[in-house]
Write a protein that holds these residues in place. Structure first.
Motif, short mmCIF file in Angstrom:
data_model
loop_
_atom_site.label_atom_id
_atom_site.label_comp_id
_atom_site.label_asym_id
_atom_site.label_seq_id
_atom_site.Cartn_x
_atom_site.Cartn_y
_atom_site.Cartn_z
N SER A 1 35.89 24.73 48.92
CA SER A 1 35.78 23.71 49.97
C SER A 1 34.71 22.66 49.74
O SER A 1 34.60 21.73 50.52
CB SER A 1 35.50 24.40 51.32
N SER A 2 33.92 22.79 48.70
CA SER A 2 32.82 21.85 48.50
C SER A 2 33.30 20.56 47.83
O SER A 2 34.46 20.42 47.46
CB SER A 2 31.72 22.49 47.66
N THR A 3 32.37 19.64 47.63
CA THR A 3 32.71 18.38 46.95
C THR A 3 32.87 18.59 45.44
O THR A 3 33.41 17.74 44.76
CB THR A 3 31.62 17.31 47.20
N SER A 4 32.39 19.71 44.93
CA SER A 4 32.55 20.08 43.52
C SER A 4 33.06 21.52 43.44
O SER A 4 32.31 22.44 43.12
CB SER A 4 31.21 19.94 42.78
N PRO A 5 34.34 21.74 43.75
CA PRO A 5 34.88 23.09 43.82
C PRO A 5 34.83 23.80 42.46
O PRO A 5 34.85 23.16 41.41
CB PRO A 5 36.33 22.90 44.26
N LYS A 6 34.76 25.13 42.52
CA LYS A 6 34.70 25.90 41.28
C LYS A 6 35.26 27.30 41.49
O LYS A 6 35.20 27.85 42.59
CB LYS A 6 33.29 25.96 40.73
N VAL A 7 35.80 27.84 40.41
CA VAL A 7 36.21 29.23 40.34
C VAL A 7 35.75 29.69 38.97
O VAL A 7 36.30 29.27 37.94
CB VAL A 7 37.74 29.40 40.48
N ILE A 8 34.70 30.52 38.93
CA ILE A 8 34.19 31.00 37.65
C ILE A 8 33.86 32.49 37.76
O ILE A 8 33.59 33.00 38.85
CB ILE A 8 32.95 30.20 37.16
N ALA A 9 33.93 33.18 36.62
CA ALA A 9 33.66 34.62 36.59
C ALA A 9 33.12 35.00 35.22
O ALA A 9 33.24 34.24 34.24
CB ALA A 9 34.94 35.39 36.89
N LEU A 10 32.54 36.17 35.14
CA LEU A 10 32.02 36.67 33.87
C LEU A 10 33.16 36.89 32.88
O LEU A 10 34.13 37.58 33.18
CB LEU A 10 31.26 37.99 34.09
N LEU A 11 33.06 36.28 31.72
CA LEU A 11 34.13 36.33 30.72
C LEU A 11 34.49 37.76 30.32
O LEU A 11 35.66 38.12 30.28
CB LEU A 11 33.75 35.51 29.48
N ALA A 12 33.51 38.58 30.01
CA ALA A 12 33.79 39.94 29.55
C ALA A 12 34.45 40.79 30.63
O ALA A 12 35.10 41.79 30.32
CB ALA A 12 32.52 40.61 29.05
N ASP B 1 36.21 34.57 50.13
CA ASP B 1 35.13 34.93 49.22
C ASP B 1 34.64 36.36 49.49
O ASP B 1 34.42 37.15 48.57
CB ASP B 1 33.98 33.93 49.34
N ALA B 2 34.47 36.71 50.76
CA ALA B 2 34.01 38.05 51.12
C ALA B 2 35.00 39.12 50.67
O ALA B 2 34.60 40.16 50.13
CB ALA B 2 33.78 38.14 52.63
N VAL B 3 36.27 38.87 50.84
CA VAL B 3 37.30 39.84 50.43
C VAL B 3 37.35 39.95 48.91
O VAL B 3 37.34 41.05 48.34
CB VAL B 3 38.68 39.42 50.99
N ILE B 4 37.36 38.83 48.22
CA ILE B 4 37.47 38.82 46.76
C ILE B 4 36.23 39.43 46.12
O ILE B 4 36.34 40.14 45.12
CB ILE B 4 37.75 37.40 46.25
N ARG B 5 35.06 39.21 46.67
CA ARG B 5 33.83 39.78 46.10
C ARG B 5 33.82 41.31 46.11
O ARG B 5 33.16 41.93 45.31
CB ARG B 5 32.59 39.25 46.81
N ARG B 6 34.56 41.91 47.04
CA ARG B 6 34.66 43.37 47.05
C ARG B 6 35.47 43.85 45.85
O ARG B 6 35.22 44.92 45.32
CB ARG B 6 35.28 43.86 48.35
N ILE B 7 36.42 43.05 45.42
CA ILE B 7 37.26 43.40 44.27
C ILE B 7 36.64 42.91 42.97
O ILE B 7 36.63 43.61 41.97
CB ILE B 7 38.67 42.77 44.44
N ALA B 8 36.12 41.70 42.98
CA ALA B 8 35.53 41.08 41.79
C ALA B 8 34.16 40.51 42.15
O ALA B 8 34.03 39.32 42.45
CB ALA B 8 36.46 39.98 41.28
N PRO B 9 33.12 41.36 42.12
CA PRO B 9 31.80 40.91 42.57
C PRO B 9 31.20 39.77 41.77
O PRO B 9 30.34 39.06 42.26
CB PRO B 9 30.92 42.16 42.48
N GLY B 10 31.65 39.56 40.54
CA GLY B 10 31.09 38.50 39.72
C GLY B 10 31.78 37.16 39.87
O GLY B 10 31.36 36.17 39.29
N LEU B 11 32.81 37.11 40.68
CA LEU B 11 33.57 35.87 40.86
C LEU B 11 32.80 34.89 41.74
O LEU B 11 32.27 35.27 42.79
CB LEU B 11 34.92 36.16 41.49
N ILE B 12 32.71 33.65 41.31
CA ILE B 12 32.13 32.59 42.13
C ILE B 12 33.28 31.70 42.57
O ILE B 12 33.92 31.03 41.76
CB ILE B 12 31.08 31.78 41.34
N LEU B 13 33.59 31.76 43.84
CA LEU B 13 34.72 31.04 44.42
C LEU B 13 34.19 30.03 45.43
O LEU B 13 33.60 30.41 46.43
CB LEU B 13 35.67 32.04 45.10
N ASP B 14 34.38 28.76 45.13
CA ASP B 14 33.90 27.69 46.01
C ASP B 14 35.00 26.64 46.04
O ASP B 14 35.09 25.80 45.16
CB ASP B 14 32.59 27.12 45.47
#
Length: 126
Positions: free
Chosen positions: A41-52, A26-39
């Motif tokens: 390992s949780s019980t409700s995993p998600k990968v979402i980002a700003l569409l535009a 997450d730390a590495v990817i946020r430097r490239i794509a700060p709007g990415l929400i990468l989760d």
């Protein structure tokens, strides 16, 4: 500036990385794509980002002038509405993929927004 695209899963991922690895990723990817929400390992995993900020191409047009969305690709057409700071695909993705910078933009409900993404070609189940 707050329209997201991605996947939210109802169950934990079978081969999810350990939480520490996810935190590092997450730390590495946020430097490239700060709007990415990468989760992953949780019980409700998600990968979402700003569409535009993630769409391969984007077009903003008056009603009736929008591109044919059945074509394999659409032409990038945002500069005349959003300005030179997002005049190319790479500039748009960089600027509108960053939540702080994207907050300065709003969707105009009098225009038609057409996005081309590769999400339809992804198979997240494998």
């Amino acid at each position: 500036s707050e329209v997201y695209v991605g996947s939210i899963f109802a169950l934990p991922l079978a081969g999810a990385p350990p939480p520490l690895m996810t935190k590092i990723m997450d730390a590495v990817i946020r430097r490239i794509a700060p709007g990415l929400i990468l989760d992953l390992s949780s019980t409700s995993p998600k990968v979402i980002a700003l569409l535009a900020g993630t769409a391969q191409t984007m077009s903003i047009d008056p009603p009736g002038s929008e591109p044919d969305m059945t074509l394999p690709e659409i032409k990038e057409n945002v500069a005349s509405i959003l300005g030179d700071k997002v005049a190319t695909k790479s500039k748009r993705k960089k600027r509108l993929g960053n939540p702080k910078k994207a907050a300065g933009y709003e969707y105009d409900t009098d225009r038609v927004y057409t996005f081309h993404t590769y999400d339809d070609a992804m198979d997240y189940g494998r």
